[in-house]
Motif scaffolding. Sequence first.
Motif, PDB file in Angstrom:
ATOM      1  N   GLU A 127      45.641  37.996  30.444  1.00 28.69           N
ATOM      2  CA  GLU A 127      46.220  39.340  30.472  1.00 28.69           C
ATOM      3  C   GLU A 127      45.186  40.409  30.101  1.00 28.69           C
ATOM      4  OE1 GLU A 127      49.361  41.735  27.717  1.00 28.69           O
ATOM      5  OE2 GLU A 127      49.525  39.550  27.768  1.00 28.69           O
ATOM      6  N   LEU A 128      44.409  40.088  29.033  1.00 30.44           N
ATOM      7  CA  LEU A 128      43.425  41.065  28.564  1.00 30.44           C
ATOM      8  C   LEU A 128      42.235  41.221  29.515  1.00 30.44           C
ATOM      9  CD1 LEU A 128      43.484  40.307  24.735  1.00 30.44           C
ATOM     10  CD2 LEU A 128      44.402  42.307  25.907  1.00 30.44           C
ATOM     11  N   THR A 129      41.899  40.120  30.167  1.00 32.93           N
ATOM     12  CA  THR A 129      40.794  40.213  31.147  1.00 32.93           C
ATOM     13  C   THR A 129      41.168  41.188  32.247  1.00 32.93           C
ATOM     14  OG1 THR A 129      40.287  37.905  30.691  1.00 32.93           O
ATOM     15  CG2 THR A 129      39.280  38.839  32.657  1.00 32.93           C
ATOM     16  N   VAL A 130      42.397  41.084  32.735  1.00 33.01           N
ATOM     17  CA  VAL A 130      42.873  41.984  33.801  1.00 33.01           C
ATOM     18  C   VAL A 130      42.812  43.434  33.315  1.00 33.01           C
ATOM     19  CG1 VAL A 130      44.909  42.633  35.163  1.00 33.01           C
ATOM     20  CG2 VAL A 130      44.322  40.220  34.855  1.00 33.01           C
ATOM     21  N   LYS A 131      43.259  43.629  32.060  1.00 31.17           N
ATOM     22  CA  LYS A 131      43.292  44.973  31.478  1.00 31.17           C
ATOM     23  C   LYS A 131      41.881  45.559  31.382  1.00 31.17           C
ATOM     24  CE  LYS A 131      45.956  47.264  27.863  1.00 31.17           C
ATOM     25  NZ  LYS A 131      46.694  47.047  26.622  1.00 31.17           N
ATOM     26  N   ALA A 132      40.958  44.719  30.929  1.00 32.06           N
ATOM     27  CA  ALA A 132      39.558  45.170  30.777  1.00 32.06           C
ATOM     28  C   ALA A 132      38.957  45.516  32.120  1.00 32.06           C
ATOM     29  CB  ALA A 132      38.741  44.078  30.096  1.00 32.06           C
ATOM     30  N   ASP A 133      39.213  44.651  33.101  1.00 30.22           N
ATOM     31  CA  ASP A 133      38.681  44.898  34.456  1.00 30.22           C
ATOM     32  C   ASP A 133      39.208  46.212  35.014  1.00 30.22           C
ATOM     33  OD1 ASP A 133      37.141  42.693  34.450  1.00 30.22           O
ATOM     34  OD2 ASP A 133      38.468  41.456  35.690  1.00 30.22           O
ATOM     35  N   ARG A 134      40.503  46.442  34.694  1.00 26.86           N
ATOM     36  CA  ARG A 134      41.107  47.677  35.213  1.00 26.86           C
ATOM     37  C   ARG A 134      40.398  48.904  34.635  1.00 26.86           C
ATOM     38  NH1 ARG A 134      47.032  47.490  33.967  1.00 26.86           N
ATOM     39  NH2 ARG A 134      46.973  45.510  35.083  1.00 26.86           N
ATOM     40  N   GLN A 135      39.973  48.783  33.390  1.00 26.31           N
ATOM     41  CA  GLN A 135      39.299  49.916  32.768  1.00 26.31           C
ATOM     42  C   GLN A 135      37.846  50.037  33.203  1.00 26.31           C
ATOM     43  OE1 GLN A 135      39.968  49.380  28.594  1.00 26.31           O
ATOM     44  NE2 GLN A 135      42.060  50.149  28.692  1.00 26.31           N
ATOM     45  N   HIS A 136      37.207  48.919  33.494  1.00 30.76           N
ATOM     46  CA  HIS A 136      35.783  48.933  33.843  1.00 30.76           C
ATOM     47  C   HIS A 136      35.538  49.086  35.325  1.00 30.76           C
ATOM     48  CE1 HIS A 136      33.904  47.789  29.947  1.00 30.76           C
ATOM     49  NE2 HIS A 136      35.157  47.477  29.706  1.00 30.76           N
ATOM     50  N   GLN A 137      36.521  48.660  36.103  1.00 32.97           N
ATOM     51  CA  GLN A 137      36.305  48.687  37.554  1.00 32.97           C
ATOM     52  C   GLN A 137      37.154  49.752  38.214  1.00 32.97           C
ATOM     53  OE1 GLN A 137      37.056  44.729  38.952  1.00 32.97           O
ATOM     54  NE2 GLN A 137      35.083  43.967  38.245  1.00 32.97           N
ATOM     55  N   LYS A 138      36.587  50.290  39.280  1.00 33.65           N
ATOM     56  CA  LYS A 138      37.315  51.315  40.033  1.00 33.65           C
ATOM     57  C   LYS A 138      37.283  50.909  41.507  1.00 33.65           C
ATOM     58  CE  LYS A 138      35.558  55.489  40.754  1.00 33.65           C
ATOM     59  NZ  LYS A 138      35.135  56.865  40.601  1.00 33.65           N
ATOM     60  N   THR A 139      38.444  50.839  42.117  1.00 33.96           N
ATOM     61  CA  THR A 139      38.494  50.494  43.544  1.00 33.96           C
ATOM     62  C   THR A 139      38.523  51.778  44.357  1.00 33.96           C
ATOM     63  OG1 THR A 139      39.732  48.530  42.970  1.00 33.96           O
ATOM     64  CG2 THR A 139      39.729  49.160  45.293  1.00 33.96           C
ATOM     65  N   GLU A 140      37.545  51.928  45.206  1.00 29.21           N
ATOM     66  CA  GLU A 140      37.502  53.138  46.037  1.00 29.21           C
ATOM     67  C   GLU A 140      37.480  52.782  47.507  1.00 29.21           C
ATOM     68  OE1 GLU A 140      34.729  56.184  45.307  1.00 29.21           O
ATOM     69  OE2 GLU A 140      35.611  56.716  43.378  1.00 29.21           O
ATOM     70  N   SER A 141      38.173  53.593  48.287  1.00 31.27           N
ATOM     71  CA  SER A 141      38.221  53.361  49.728  1.00 31.27           C
ATOM     72  C   SER A 141      37.321  54.378  50.418  1.00 31.27           C
ATOM     73  CB  SER A 141      39.674  53.508  50.181  1.00 31.27           C
ATOM     74  OG  SER A 141      39.717  53.714  51.554  1.00 31.27           O
ATOM     75  N   PHE A 142      36.384  53.900  51.192  1.00 28.74           N
ATOM     76  CA  PHE A 142      35.467  54.782  51.915  1.00 28.74           C
ATOM     77  C   PHE A 142      35.688  54.613  53.405  1.00 28.74           C
ATOM     78  CE2 PHE A 142      33.311  53.683  47.967  1.00 28.74           C
ATOM     79  CZ  PHE A 142      32.959  54.925  47.489  1.00 28.74           C
ATOM     80  N   GLU A 143      35.663  55.727  54.112  1.00 29.48           N
ATOM     81  CA  GLU A 143      35.800  55.655  55.562  1.00 29.48           C
ATOM     82  C   GLU A 143      34.500  56.134  56.198  1.00 29.48           C
ATOM     83  OE1 GLU A 143      39.499  56.691  57.022  1.00 29.48           O
ATOM     84  OE2 GLU A 143      38.970  56.056  59.037  1.00 29.48           O
ATOM     85  N   GLY A 144      33.973  55.327  57.103  1.00 32.16           N
ATOM     86  CA  GLY A 144      32.741  55.718  57.794  1.00 32.16           C
ATOM     87  C   GLY A 144      32.976  56.966  58.608  1.00 32.16           C
ATOM     88  N   ALA A 145      31.945  57.796  58.690  1.00 33.38           N
ATOM     89  CA  ALA A 145      32.083  59.061  59.425  1.00 33.38           C
ATOM     90  C   ALA A 145      32.384  58.802  60.892  1.00 33.38           C
ATOM     91  CB  ALA A 145      30.806  59.869  59.296  1.00 33.38           C
TER      92      ALA A 145
END
Lengths: 111, 572
Positions: B38-56
Motif C-alpha cells: 500500500e505504501l509503495t503505491v502511495k510513494a510512487d504516486r507522490q514521486h511519479q507523474k504520468t503525463e500524456s504527450f501528443e506529437g505535433a
Amino acid sequence: MKMLTIVAGVLLVFMFVWERVDVVRVGYQIERLKTQKVLLERERDQLQVKFSALTAPERIAKVATEKLGLIPPQQGQVLMVHQQEETPIPVVPPIVQVRLARHDSTVRGNE
Amino acid sequence: MTSGPSRSRRYLMLFLLFCGFGIILFRLVTLQVLQAAELTVKADRQHQKTESFEGARGMVSDRHGKVLAMNMEVPSVFGVPTSLESPSTVARHLSPVLHIRSEELERKLRQDKSFVWLARKLDPEQGRRLEQLSLDGIGVVMEGRRYYPKGPLLAHVLGFSGMDGQGLEGLERRYDSHLHGEKRVTVLQRDAFGRTVFPKGVAEQAPTPGHALTLTVDEVIQYIAEKELEEAVTHTHAKSGTIIVMEPQSGAILAMAVSPRFDPNVVAALTPDRWRNRALTDTYEPGSTMKIVVGAAALEEKVMTPSTMVFGENGRMVVANTTIHDHDKLGWMTFSEAIQKSSNIGVAKVGMALGEQRLYRYLQVFGFGQRTEIDLPGEVNGLLKAPKDWGRRSLASISIGQEVGVTPLQMVSAVAALANGGVMMKPYVVSEVRDQKGRLLREVLPQVRRRVVSPETARTLTTILEGVVTNGTGTKAAIPGFRVAGKTGTAQKIDSRTGAYSSTQFVGSFVGYVPAESPRLAMIVILDEPQGESWGGTVAAPVFRQVGEQVLNYLGVSRDDTVKIALAMKDH
C-alpha cells in the motif's frame, strides 16, 4: 591487511554515494537542457509561422503596391529570355498503359 | 556487588530499552512488511507523474516547400476552483488577458470542481502575460494549435483541424492518419519540489510527430488564381466562383481557388456552406463547354471532319416538341465553325449523328458521372443518366451540356486529357509524404487513367479550339504571345421555384489550355450567377487570360516574342 580492507570498503561506499549523487546531478542537468530545447523549438516554430505569414504572396503584393508604389508589369513589358536548348518536352505516358476509347466497351473507373 | 535498588534500576532500563526496540521493530515490520504494498503505491504516486504527450501535427507545404499549415505550442489556461480564496479577484485579473468577461470567468471559478478550462489555445503573447500574473489556483499547460500562416490562401483544399487536433475538412481530414502525431503516455520522476528528475528505470520517449505533406500546388499560382477570381466575383456580383489550374501531363493540381474565401484560422462562426470545396462537391450543367467532348467523340468516331458541313436551321430547331435556339440565325457552317461559334443546333446534330450509346460511352470515358478520385474528401459523381433513362430530347440536350451535371474538376480533367494528346491523368494534390526526419514515406507519381481519344483527334480538336479564341466566342481569353485553345460555356440554371430553365440565372465558364502547341496549363474558370452580362466569353474568358498570362510569366514559359540566346559561352 585488515586496515586495507576497511579502507577499500569505505572507498567503495564513497564511490557508490558519489555515483548516485552524480546521477541525480546529471539528471537535473538533462532536464534543464530538455526544457531549454523545448523552449527553443517553440521559439523556432513561432518564428517559422511568422516568417510564413510575412512571406505570403498576398502580403508581399500589398506591400509592393501600397507601400512601395509598384505595379504589375503591363502587357509587353515582360520580355522572356531563354537559352535556345531549353524546349519543354511534354511527358507522354508509355503506350502500354493506355487504351483507345473506341475499343473500350466497358468503362472502368480507374486503371 | 550491586545493591538491590541499583539492580532493579538496571532491569528497568533493560526493560525500557527492550520495549523501545520492540516498538521500533513492530513499527518496522508494520511499515516494511504488512503495509509495504500500500505504501509503495502511495510513494510512487507522490514521486511519479504520468503525463500524456501528443506529437505535433505534420506540416503541409506547397511544391516549393513554402509552409501552408503547421503546429505551434501555445498556452491553455485552467483553474482549480477548490483552491481559490477569492474567485472574483482572480477573474478580474484574468479578464483583460484572456479577453473574456470577468463575470463569466468568475462563474467558472465558483464551480465545485477541482479542474476547469478557462481558455484554450491562446496566443503566445497572452501566455507570457499570464506568467507575469502568477496567480495561485491558475495553471497553464501547452497544447498544439494549428496555424495557417497564409490565412485564406488554399483554405478550401487545406481544410482545417479541430480543437483536439483531429482533421475535420479538406486535406486535414483526408490525410488525418498521416498528419496526426502519435500520443504517448510517459511516467516522470519528481523530486520534493515537484521538479522532473532523470527518470530512473523509466523509459522516456518523445512523442512522434505527424508526417509532413508536400503538395503539387504552387502558392504563387494559387494566389494569382484567388486574386483574379475574387476580383471577377466582385466585379460581376456572382454568387460564387471556381478556378482550377492543372498540369495536363501529370494531373497535378497547381491551384484550386474557390470564392468566397474563408480563413481556416477562424472557422468557429462559419457554416459548412462557406468551407465546402465547390470545385469537387458542386455540380453544374456545363452548357457549351460540353461541346468539346461531343466534338472529340465525333472526330474520333469519324462521324465528322473539321470541314463537314452542318446546317444551322437559321437558329431554330424543333426536337421532341421543344425548340433549340442559337444566339444567331446560323445557316450552313463547317463542323469546326459549329464549335467555334458555339452553335447549339449544329452540335446537337453532331450528337444525334453519334447516337445515344456512343455519346454516352464517350461521356463516361471522359470521366463524367464518376469521381476523378482526387485525394480530397467530398468529391461527388456528378449526374450522368444511362441512355435507358434518357428522354426524347436528351441526346440533343446532353450534346449542348444540359441534362448532365458535372463538377469543375471533372470538366478540367476532361479538357486536360485533350491537352495531353488524348491521355487522361488522375488529378492529385499531395505529391509527397515524409516523416519527421524528412525521410520519404510515399511519393505520388502521375497516374494514367486512360486514353480518351487518339493523338490525331486531340491535335485536330486543339486547332478547332484555337479558333474559338482567335475568331469564335472566346476571343477575350486570348493571351498575347501564346496560342490558347478553349471553349466558352453559358449554362442556364434551373429555377428552383418553377423547375424550368431560368432566364436570369446563368453559369458562365471558360475551359482551355495554353500554350496550345505544348500545353503547360489546363484551366477552368466558372462564375455562378454573374449579374448583368453573363456570357462565359464575357465574364470567364477574361479571367482565364488574366490568370494564364501571369502564371505563364511566372513559370517563364517561352512566348512568341521570347528572345532565344544560343549557348555561345559553353566553352568559357
